[in-house]
Design a protein around this motif. Structure first.
Motif, short mmCIF file in Angstrom:
data_model
loop_
_atom_site.label_atom_id
_atom_site.label_comp_id
_atom_site.label_asym_id
_atom_site.label_seq_id
_atom_site.Cartn_x
_atom_site.Cartn_y
_atom_site.Cartn_z
N HIS A 23 0.88 -1.17 0.00
CA HIS A 23 0.00 0.00 0.00
C HIS A 23 0.91 1.21 0.00
O HIS A 23 1.45 1.58 1.03
CB HIS A 23 -0.93 0.00 1.22
N LEU A 24 1.10 1.81 -1.18
CA LEU A 24 2.11 2.86 -1.31
C LEU A 24 1.57 4.06 -2.06
O LEU A 24 0.63 3.95 -2.85
CB LEU A 24 3.33 2.30 -2.06
N LYS A 25 2.23 5.20 -1.79
CA LYS A 25 1.87 6.44 -2.51
C LYS A 25 3.13 6.96 -3.19
O LYS A 25 4.12 7.29 -2.53
CB LYS A 25 1.32 7.46 -1.50
N ILE A 51 -1.23 0.79 -5.26
CA ILE A 51 -0.28 1.91 -5.44
C ILE A 51 -1.00 3.11 -6.05
O ILE A 51 -1.56 3.04 -7.14
CB ILE A 51 0.90 1.49 -6.34
N VAL A 222 7.90 1.61 -11.44
CA VAL A 222 7.12 1.30 -10.23
C VAL A 222 7.65 0.02 -9.60
O VAL A 222 7.83 -0.07 -8.38
CB VAL A 222 5.61 1.21 -10.56
N VAL A 226 9.13 -0.40 -5.83
CA VAL A 226 8.61 -1.40 -4.89
C VAL A 226 9.76 -2.28 -4.39
O VAL A 226 9.87 -2.58 -3.20
CB VAL A 226 7.49 -2.25 -5.56
#
Lengths: 359, 77
Positions: A23-25, A51, A222, A226
């Motif tokens: 769960h990333l921004k 994301i 991306v 990650v």
């Protein structure tokens, strides 16, 4: 040869990202990245994989301030011939827009390059030609190259160039949202290389990947972010190796140093960002429109110029909201009738969202 | 704004300041090449009328293979 397409590879990257269960921004700062993300549905795909990717202040036209627009409007009003890139002409200022002034008889020209503006001045020595120079590190070397030529006395530049790394730092310092990684703009990076980003990873422990503009480039960028996060790393990696050399473009960097000096400047939606602007060095002041036409422009105070009523471009540019969350989006504010610059520019978050939305 | 288009240099003036760039599909335009060191046949990225970088054909051809290698290394872990 320079387009990357490989469906099986794309599927493989996506499945590895999904498997990572994150769960990333992330934030990128480039209209062309936003275009690729939305056009190919990658934004939705990444959301499903946990994301979120926001645009940030990556649109030079959008971050140009109402004060700067007022300066160019004043010059148009005083009879100068204004030359600038197409999007800039349509951005509404407080009192008018260049497009509006053109319909009222002012001389406003769309150019593709600063060299077109220079040819205009050379062909018409009766006109005082002012080029409004907007753009990040990608565009600033083109301005620098022209300033170093033998220029006619009827040519000058209203310099509004800005630098990306100080803006990234400002976003992290403001701390309004947690950013787990930056996707860095490939073409800015062709000029500056890798080094100018490094302090951000060191000081703020934020991973960064320089990315190209094909869908596969962004998928891979991306994936690399990650991977860094999973491995507890925070460094600058380069995904766009076919165009970005680690040292950047030295010749272009040299020209930037010869012509400009860094100074503290406001960005739309932001407070003053230290050393984030480029202005002409004193020795070139005869080509600096702010010096040359001091009497006509006067000294405008940034504080005097507010954003258009209800416009949330500032929040969009700081990555706090998506375009669709602005109450004006698609209703009062459309590409045909834009309220703020993010709906004007082809690089603006709102314009891109509107363009690809199924209506 | 920072959009840059790849194209091939097909003509170069003596001073190596200006070139004709072929973008494919019959589109050819002049570009200022004073920010890069180029020869005829090189591929460049052109932004706002200026070539800003030379594209590395070898790196471009190897990009997909490199991605595949990175992915398989990760999968092995």
């Amino acid at each position: 040869m320079f387009s990357l397409r490989d469906k099986a590879l794309a599927d493989d990257i996506i499945s590895q990202i999904i498997k990572a269960k994150v769960h990333l921004k992330f934030m990128h700062v480039c209209g062309t990245h936003q275009d690729t993300l939305v056009k190919h549905g990658l934004d939705v795909l990444f959301q499903k994989a946990g994301i979120e990717i926001g645009q940030g202040p990556g649109c030079p036209v959008c971050v140009t301030t109402p004060k700067e627009i007022e300066e160019i409007l004043l010059l148009a009003k005083h009879g100068k011939t204004i030359a600038t890139f197409g999007d800039m002409i349509r951005v509404p200022g407080v009192s008018s827009s260049l497009q509006q002034m053109k319909t009222e008889g002012c001389d406003v020209r769309t150019v593709y390059s600063i060299e077109d503006a220079l040819s205009l001045a050379e062909k018409h020595n009766e006109k005082e030609v002012v080029f409004m120079a907007v753009g990040f590190e990608t565009t600033a070397p083109t301005t620098a190259s022209v300033i170093l030529q033998d220029l006619p006395s009827n040519f000058s530049v209203l310099c509004c160039h800005r630098l990306i790394p100080p803006a990234l730092q400002a976003i992290l310092q403001m701390g309004e949202l947690k950013i787990d990684g930056f996707i860095e703009p490939g073409h800015v990076s062709t000029i500056i290389g890798i080094k100018p980003y490094e302090f951000i990873s060191k000081e703020y422990q934020v991973p960064q990947v320089i990315a190209g503009f094909e869908p596969l480039d962004l998928l891979m960028a991306v994936w690399m972010l990650v991977r860094q996060i999973q491995q507890g790393e925070a460094v600058v990696e380069n995904e766009y190796v076919r165009a970005v050399k680690p040292q950047g473009n030295r010749k272009a960097q040299q020209r930037l140093q010869q012509v400009f000096e860094q100074f503290d400047v406001k960005w739309r939606g932001f407070p003053i960002i230290p050393r984030s602007g480029l202005r002409l060095q004193k020795k070139f002041e005869s080509y600096d429109a702010r010096k040359k036409y001091e009497d006509e422009i006067g000294s405008l105070d940034e504080e005097e110029f507010s954003e258009p009523v209800g416009c949330l471009c500032g929040e969009v540019l700081r990555g706090l909201i998506s375009s669709k969350q602005c109450p004006l989006f698609g209703r009062k504010c459309t590409p045909e009738n834009p309220v703020g610059p993010c709906m004007v520019s082809g690089e603006g978050n709102c314009h891109i969202q509107y363009r690809y939305s199924k209506k | 704004m920072c959009l840059a288009i790849p194209g091939k240099i097909i003509e170069l003036d003596k001073k190596k300041q200006n070139a004709t760039v072929d973008y494919g599909s019959g589109t050819k335009r002049k570009a200022n090449v004073s920010l890069v060191q180029v020869k005829i046949g090189d591929y460049v990225l052109v932004h706002a009328g200026f070539a800003i970088q030379v594209l590395d054909e070898k790196d471009a051809q190897e990009t997909l293979a490199l991605f595949k290698e990175m992915l398989s290394l990760q999968e092995e872990k």
